[in-house]
Motif scaffolding. Structure first.
Motif, PDB file in Angstrom:
ATOM      1  N   PRO A  19      -4.667   8.255  -5.523  1.00 12.92           N
ATOM      2  CA  PRO A  19      -4.569   6.536  -5.060  1.00 12.92           C
ATOM      3  C   PRO A  19      -3.129   5.998  -5.872  1.00 12.92           C
ATOM      4  CG  PRO A  19      -6.307   7.142  -6.866  1.00 12.92           C
ATOM      5  CD  PRO A  19      -5.630   8.136  -6.750  1.00 12.92           C
ATOM      6  N   ARG A  20      -2.918   5.059  -5.031  1.00 19.43           N
ATOM      7  CA  ARG A  20      -1.927   4.177  -5.340  1.00 19.43           C
ATOM      8  C   ARG A  20      -2.964   3.114  -6.266  1.00 19.43           C
ATOM      9  NH1 ARG A  20       2.784   4.226  -0.870  1.00 19.43           N
ATOM     10  NH2 ARG A  20       1.194   3.846   0.556  1.00 19.43           N
ATOM     11  N   PRO A  21      -2.181   2.429  -6.790  1.00 14.45           N
ATOM     12  CA  PRO A  21      -1.972   0.982  -7.306  1.00 14.45           C
ATOM     13  C   PRO A  21      -2.662  -0.381  -6.330  1.00 14.45           C
ATOM     14  CG  PRO A  21      -1.571   1.871  -8.886  1.00 14.45           C
ATOM     15  CD  PRO A  21      -1.048   2.876  -7.489  1.00 14.45           C
ATOM     16  N   THR A  22      -3.806  -0.569  -6.101  1.00 12.36           N
ATOM     17  CA  THR A  22      -3.976  -1.484  -5.192  1.00 12.36           C
ATOM     18  C   THR A  22      -3.441  -3.051  -6.037  1.00 12.36           C
ATOM     19  OG1 THR A  22      -5.972  -1.719  -5.501  1.00 12.36           O
ATOM     20  CG2 THR A  22      -5.572  -1.043  -3.670  1.00 12.36           C
ATOM     21  N   TYR A  23      -2.184  -4.046  -4.992  1.00 15.73           N
ATOM     22  CA  TYR A  23      -2.239  -5.835  -5.767  1.00 15.73           C
ATOM     23  C   TYR A  23      -2.714  -6.445  -4.338  1.00 15.73           C
ATOM     24  CZ  TYR A  23       0.958  -2.677  -8.475  1.00 15.73           C
ATOM     25  OH  TYR A  23       1.262  -1.344  -9.383  1.00 15.73           O
ATOM     26  N   THR A  24      -2.951  -7.815  -5.037  1.00 18.01           N
ATOM     27  CA  THR A  24      -3.398  -8.335  -4.103  1.00 18.01           C
ATOM     28  C   THR A  24      -1.827  -9.836  -3.984  1.00 18.01           C
ATOM     29  OG1 THR A  24      -3.680 -10.315  -5.941  1.00 18.01           O
ATOM     30  CG2 THR A  24      -5.734  -8.448  -5.199  1.00 18.01           C
ATOM     31  N   ASN A  25      -2.336 -10.353  -2.430  1.00 16.25           N
ATOM     32  CA  ASN A  25      -1.142 -11.207  -2.509  1.00 16.25           C
ATOM     33  C   ASN A  25      -0.938 -12.221  -3.767  1.00 16.25           C
ATOM     34  OD1 ASN A  25      -0.979  -9.808  -0.191  1.00 16.25           O
ATOM     35  ND2 ASN A  25      -1.616 -11.468   0.959  1.00 16.25           N
ATOM     36  N   GLU A  26      -1.992 -12.964  -4.399  1.00 17.91           N
ATOM     37  CA  GLU A  26      -2.014 -12.981  -5.681  1.00 17.91           C
ATOM     38  C   GLU A  26      -1.358 -12.786  -6.873  1.00 17.91           C
ATOM     39  OE1 GLU A  26      -4.758 -12.983  -3.833  1.00 17.91           O
ATOM     40  OE2 GLU A  26      -4.588 -14.632  -2.751  1.00 17.91           O
ATOM     41  N   GLN A  27      -1.419 -11.295  -7.224  1.00 13.44           N
ATOM     42  CA  GLN A  27      -1.038 -10.867  -8.281  1.00 13.44           C
ATOM     43  C   GLN A  27       0.376 -10.361  -7.854  1.00 13.44           C
ATOM     44  OE1 GLN A  27      -4.006  -7.109  -7.994  1.00 13.44           O
ATOM     45  NE2 GLN A  27      -4.124  -7.579  -9.939  1.00 13.44           N
ATOM     46  N   VAL A  28       1.183 -10.262  -6.389  1.00 14.23           N
ATOM     47  CA  VAL A  28       2.309 -10.340  -6.197  1.00 14.23           C
ATOM     48  C   VAL A  28       3.303 -11.650  -6.216  1.00 14.23           C
ATOM     49  CG1 VAL A  28       4.232  -9.276  -4.464  1.00 14.23           C
ATOM     50  CG2 VAL A  28       2.192  -8.111  -4.756  1.00 14.23           C
ATOM     51  N   ILE A  29       2.516 -12.468  -5.715  1.00 15.48           N
ATOM     52  CA  ILE A  29       2.678 -13.949  -6.321  1.00 15.48           C
ATOM     53  C   ILE A  29       2.954 -14.272  -7.529  1.00 15.48           C
ATOM     54  CG2 ILE A  29       2.813 -16.532  -5.866  1.00 15.48           C
ATOM     55  CD1 ILE A  29       0.759 -15.514  -2.604  1.00 15.48           C
ATOM     56  N   GLN A  30       2.552 -13.675  -8.355  1.00 13.71           N
ATOM     57  CA  GLN A  30       2.275 -14.140  -9.522  1.00 13.71           C
ATOM     58  C   GLN A  30       3.600 -13.459 -10.330  1.00 13.71           C
ATOM     59  OE1 GLN A  30       0.335 -17.033 -11.436  1.00 13.71           O
ATOM     60  NE2 GLN A  30       2.009 -15.921 -13.359  1.00 13.71           N
ATOM     61  N   LEU A  31       3.266 -12.167 -10.491  1.00 12.45           N
ATOM     62  CA  LEU A  31       5.213 -11.300 -10.448  1.00 12.45           C
ATOM     63  C   LEU A  31       6.182 -11.949 -10.053  1.00 12.45           C
ATOM     64  CD1 LEU A  31       3.869  -8.041  -9.007  1.00 12.45           C
ATOM     65  CD2 LEU A  31       4.053  -8.557 -12.213  1.00 12.45           C
ATOM     66  N   PRO A  37      13.255 -17.870 -11.545  1.00  8.48           N
ATOM     67  CA  PRO A  37      12.864 -18.760 -12.234  1.00  8.48           C
ATOM     68  C   PRO A  37      12.044 -20.330 -11.463  1.00  8.48           C
ATOM     69  CG  PRO A  37      14.833 -18.273 -12.517  1.00  8.48           C
ATOM     70  CD  PRO A  37      13.819 -17.233 -11.926  1.00  8.48           C
ATOM     71  N   ASP A  38      11.886 -21.360 -11.971  1.00 12.97           N
ATOM     72  CA  ASP A  38      10.675 -22.425 -11.781  1.00 12.97           C
ATOM     73  C   ASP A  38      11.769 -22.648 -10.377  1.00 12.97           C
ATOM     74  OD1 ASP A  38       9.182 -21.649 -12.918  1.00 12.97           O
ATOM     75  OD2 ASP A  38       9.438 -23.383 -14.134  1.00 12.97           O
TER      76      ASP A  38
END
Length: 114
Positions: A19-31, A37-38
């Motif tokens: 199984p592939r790891p799952t990522y939430t939208n929030e996790q991707v946005i945080q990456l 840069p800001d």
């Protein structure tokens, strides 16, 4: 009469793919926030949404991952950041980092249409 040959039975058990790891939208946005840069991150977040809806496993005929990176177009230099296969671009942290390097190399968001 017609004789039909059957394929030999396989004796090797097949295992389902891992199984592939799952990522939430929030996790991707945080990456994205962690890598970009800001002053660029909001535009990068908007592009990632447009390109893949933050789906690390998005793929089309040429492009992979969150930022839909064209592996063949960038294949000559991607090994300099450790990317030696297109499947690595399904890792969102690798993809986000590669996208930022693409931005740096081009000096703009032009690779994604601006």
């Amino acid at each position: 009469t017609t004789t039909v040959k059957r394929a030999p039975a396989t004796t090797t058990p097949t295992t389902p793919p891992a199984p592939r790891p799952t990522y939430t939208n929030e996790q991707v946005i945080q990456l994205i926030r962690d890598v970009w840069p800001d002053h660029l991150e909001q535009h990068a977040i908007e592009i990632a949404y447009r390109e893949s809806r933050y789906n690390p496993y998005a793929v089309n005929s040429c492009c992979y991952g969150v930022f839909q990176i064209n592996y063949n177009a960038h294949k000559p230099w991607l090994p300099t950041i450790g990317v030696t296969s297109a499947t690595q671009l399904f890792d969102p942290s690798v993809n986000v980092h590669a996208a930022y390097v693409i931005y740096q190399r081009s000096g703009s968001f032009r690779p994604w249409g601006g």
